[in-house]
Design an enzyme around this catalytic site. Structure first.
Site, PDB file in Angstrom:
ATOM      1  N   ASP A  53       0.850  -1.188   0.000  1.00  0.00           N
ATOM      2  CA  ASP A  53       0.000   0.000   0.000  1.00  0.00           C
ATOM      3  C   ASP A  53       0.885   1.237   0.000  1.00  0.00           C
ATOM      4  O   ASP A  53       2.047   1.179   0.425  1.00  0.00           O
ATOM      5  CB  ASP A  53      -0.911   0.006   1.237  1.00  0.00           C
ATOM      6  CG  ASP A  53      -2.176   0.828   1.041  1.00  0.00           C
ATOM      7  OD1 ASP A  53      -3.250   0.227   0.859  1.00  0.00           O
ATOM      8  OD2 ASP A  53      -2.095   2.072   1.038  1.00  0.00           O
ATOM      9  N   ASP A  76       3.451   2.266  -4.649  1.00  0.00           N
ATOM     10  CA  ASP A  76       2.336   2.795  -5.428  1.00  0.00           C
ATOM     11  C   ASP A  76       2.172   1.889  -6.638  1.00  0.00           C
ATOM     12  O   ASP A  76       3.116   1.723  -7.428  1.00  0.00           O
ATOM     13  CB  ASP A  76       2.668   4.228  -5.858  1.00  0.00           C
ATOM     14  CG  ASP A  76       1.559   4.891  -6.667  1.00  0.00           C
ATOM     15  OD1 ASP A  76       0.620   4.193  -7.109  1.00  0.00           O
ATOM     16  OD2 ASP A  76       1.631   6.117  -6.868  1.00  0.00           O
ATOM     17  N   VAL A  77       0.994   1.302  -6.811  1.00  0.00           N
ATOM     18  CA  VAL A  77       0.817   0.350  -7.913  1.00  0.00           C
ATOM     19  C   VAL A  77       0.994   1.010  -9.274  1.00  0.00           C
ATOM     20  O   VAL A  77       1.270   0.322 -10.271  1.00  0.00           O
ATOM     21  CB  VAL A  77      -0.554  -0.354  -7.842  1.00  0.00           C
ATOM     22  CG1 VAL A  77      -0.661  -1.202  -6.591  1.00  0.00           C
ATOM     23  CG2 VAL A  77      -1.711   0.650  -7.934  1.00  0.00           C
ATOM     24  N   ASN A 103      -5.830  -5.554  -5.962  1.00  0.00           N
ATOM     25  CA  ASN A 103      -7.036  -4.995  -5.357  1.00  0.00           C
ATOM     26  C   ASN A 103      -7.046  -3.471  -5.322  1.00  0.00           C
ATOM     27  O   ASN A 103      -8.124  -2.862  -5.265  1.00  0.00           O
ATOM     28  CB  ASN A 103      -7.167  -5.552  -3.930  1.00  0.00           C
ATOM     29  CG  ASN A 103      -8.160  -4.782  -3.100  1.00  0.00           C
ATOM     30  OD1 ASN A 103      -9.371  -4.876  -3.294  1.00  0.00           O
ATOM     31  ND2 ASN A 103      -7.662  -3.982  -2.153  1.00  0.00           N
ATOM     32  N   TYR A 168     -13.648   5.233 -13.965  1.00  0.00           N
ATOM     33  CA  TYR A 168     -13.710   4.043 -13.112  1.00  0.00           C
ATOM     34  C   TYR A 168     -14.272   2.862 -13.894  1.00  0.00           C
ATOM     35  O   TYR A 168     -13.709   1.764 -13.871  1.00  0.00           O
ATOM     36  CB  TYR A 168     -14.577   4.333 -11.890  1.00  0.00           C
ATOM     37  CG  TYR A 168     -14.576   3.214 -10.872  1.00  0.00           C
ATOM     38  CD1 TYR A 168     -13.484   3.046 -10.021  1.00  0.00           C
ATOM     39  CD2 TYR A 168     -15.642   2.335 -10.766  1.00  0.00           C
ATOM     40  CE1 TYR A 168     -13.465   2.022  -9.084  1.00  0.00           C
ATOM     41  CE2 TYR A 168     -15.635   1.310  -9.837  1.00  0.00           C
ATOM     42  CZ  TYR A 168     -14.547   1.151  -8.992  1.00  0.00           C
ATOM     43  OH  TYR A 168     -14.535   0.121  -8.080  1.00  0.00           O
ATOM     44  N   LYS A 172     -12.237  -0.592 -14.881  1.00  0.00           N
ATOM     45  CA  LYS A 172     -12.674  -1.901 -14.389  1.00  0.00           C
ATOM     46  C   LYS A 172     -13.049  -2.834 -15.535  1.00  0.00           C
ATOM     47  O   LYS A 172     -12.903  -4.061 -15.409  1.00  0.00           O
ATOM     48  CB  LYS A 172     -13.829  -1.737 -13.406  1.00  0.00           C
ATOM     49  CG  LYS A 172     -13.408  -1.086 -12.093  1.00  0.00           C
ATOM     50  CD  LYS A 172     -12.292  -1.863 -11.404  1.00  0.00           C
ATOM     51  CE  LYS A 172     -11.938  -1.325 -10.034  1.00  0.00           C
ATOM     52  NZ  LYS A 172     -10.862  -2.105  -9.370  1.00  0.00           N
ATOM     53  N   THR A 203     -17.225   0.873   2.133  1.00  0.00           N
ATOM     54  CA  THR A 203     -15.857   1.237   2.507  1.00  0.00           C
ATOM     55  C   THR A 203     -15.747   2.754   2.616  1.00  0.00           C
ATOM     56  O   THR A 203     -16.665   3.500   2.259  1.00  0.00           O
ATOM     57  CB  THR A 203     -14.855   0.750   1.442  1.00  0.00           C
ATOM     58  OG1 THR A 203     -15.147   1.420   0.203  1.00  0.00           O
ATOM     59  CG2 THR A 203     -14.941  -0.756   1.246  1.00  0.00           C
TER      60      THR A 203
END
Length: 292
Positions: A53, A76-77, A103, A168, A172, A203
């Protein structure tokens, strides 16, 4: 005569159950939400966990609570080199890498394609889609060697209408295709991959996007029941963890999204036609484009 149990059925169809005990699992976005709950659950099931993370402090807190079989990694991805180092650190610490769960994700501020800041689009694609690639790609040799499993976390947004938050949905949908490609490409090596789809998960990201933002709340109110049903991050984590145990090619929750997912080719033609003529949505679009 009794029916065969689920484990017997898995063997019958050539997909043996996958026990994570003694395996190493890397989870991105592991400092909070689904990622944190998944890391805890898989650790309880006997796996060693790498919690990746950008929030290293929070990830370290969880890793400390879990104990020896947990490693917090700051990465950082969206940073390809950082993710390569994260994979290397995980293998150096635990000696293997069996399962990877991509994720980590972010959402944009509600906006139309016409009104959005282009940097917002780049950030969402960079984290959600390119970030999934950056997570999976450097891990694949290890996963193949272990005949392990990959999970990419998509969303029901991959096949839902994209107005007001298209980066988004686009990201996805791309993640879905990444997962499908991996499933086929890994099969000759005895490894597997799956895609997890979720509707609305309760969340901090959901609260910020749909509850605390007026326009986001208005978009969320357009979702009919049962598509507006929320599940907890812990419930979503169980879906992923159980999917890993079945080497599932796809998991989806809440269950109300299942018919939509199966019939999306027909549903979306009618739905897009209806939404384009919905006066409530037209008013919302105008609000989005007039908001600084």
């Amino acid at each position: 005569m009794t029916s065969p149990g689920p484990l017997a059925l898995l063997h019958r169809f050539g997909v043996p159950p996958y026990d994570v005990r003694g395996k190493t699992v890397l989870v991105t976005g592991a400092a909070q939400g689904i990622g944190r709950e998944l890391a805890i659950l898989l650790h309880q099931r006997g796996a060693a966990i790498a919690l990746v993370d950008i929030d290293l402090v929070t990830a370290q807190t969880t890793a400390s609570e879990l104990g020896e079989r947990a490693l917090a990694v700051d990465a950082d991805v969206a940073d390809r080199a950082a993710m390569e180092k994260a994979i290397d650190r995980t293998v150096e610490r635990f000696g293997r890498l069996d399962v990877v769960v991509a994720n980590a994700g972010v959402v944009p501020k509600p906006a139309t394609v016409r009104s959005m800041d282009a940097s917002s689009f780049d950030r969402v694609i960079g984290v959600n889609l390119t970030g999934a690639f950056n997570t999976v790609r450097p891990a694949l040799d290890h996963v193949v060697a272990a005949r392990g499993h990959v999970v990419v976390v998509s969303s029901c947004a991959a096949f839902a209408p994209g107005m007001g938050g298209s980066p988004y949905m686009i990201s996805k949908a791309g993640v879905e295709q990444l997962g499908r490609a991996l499933r086929v490409e890994l099969a000759p090596h005895g490894a597997t991959a799956g895609v997890s789809y979720f509707g609305v998960v309760d969340t901090a990201m959901t609260h910020a996007t749909l509850d605390q933002d007026d326009l986001g709340r208005a978009i969320g109110e357009l979702l009919p029941w049962p598509l507006n049903t929320r599940i907890t991050a812990a419930a979503a984590a169980r879906v992923i963890a159980d999917g890993i145990g079945r080497r599932a090619p796809r998991t989806i929750a809440p269950s109300g999204w299942e018919p939509y997912a199966l019939l999306r080719g027909l549903v979306n033609i009618a739905l897009d036609h209806r939404l384009a003529r919905d006066p409530r949505l037209a008013t919302l679009i105008r609000r989005l484009e007039n908001t600084p």
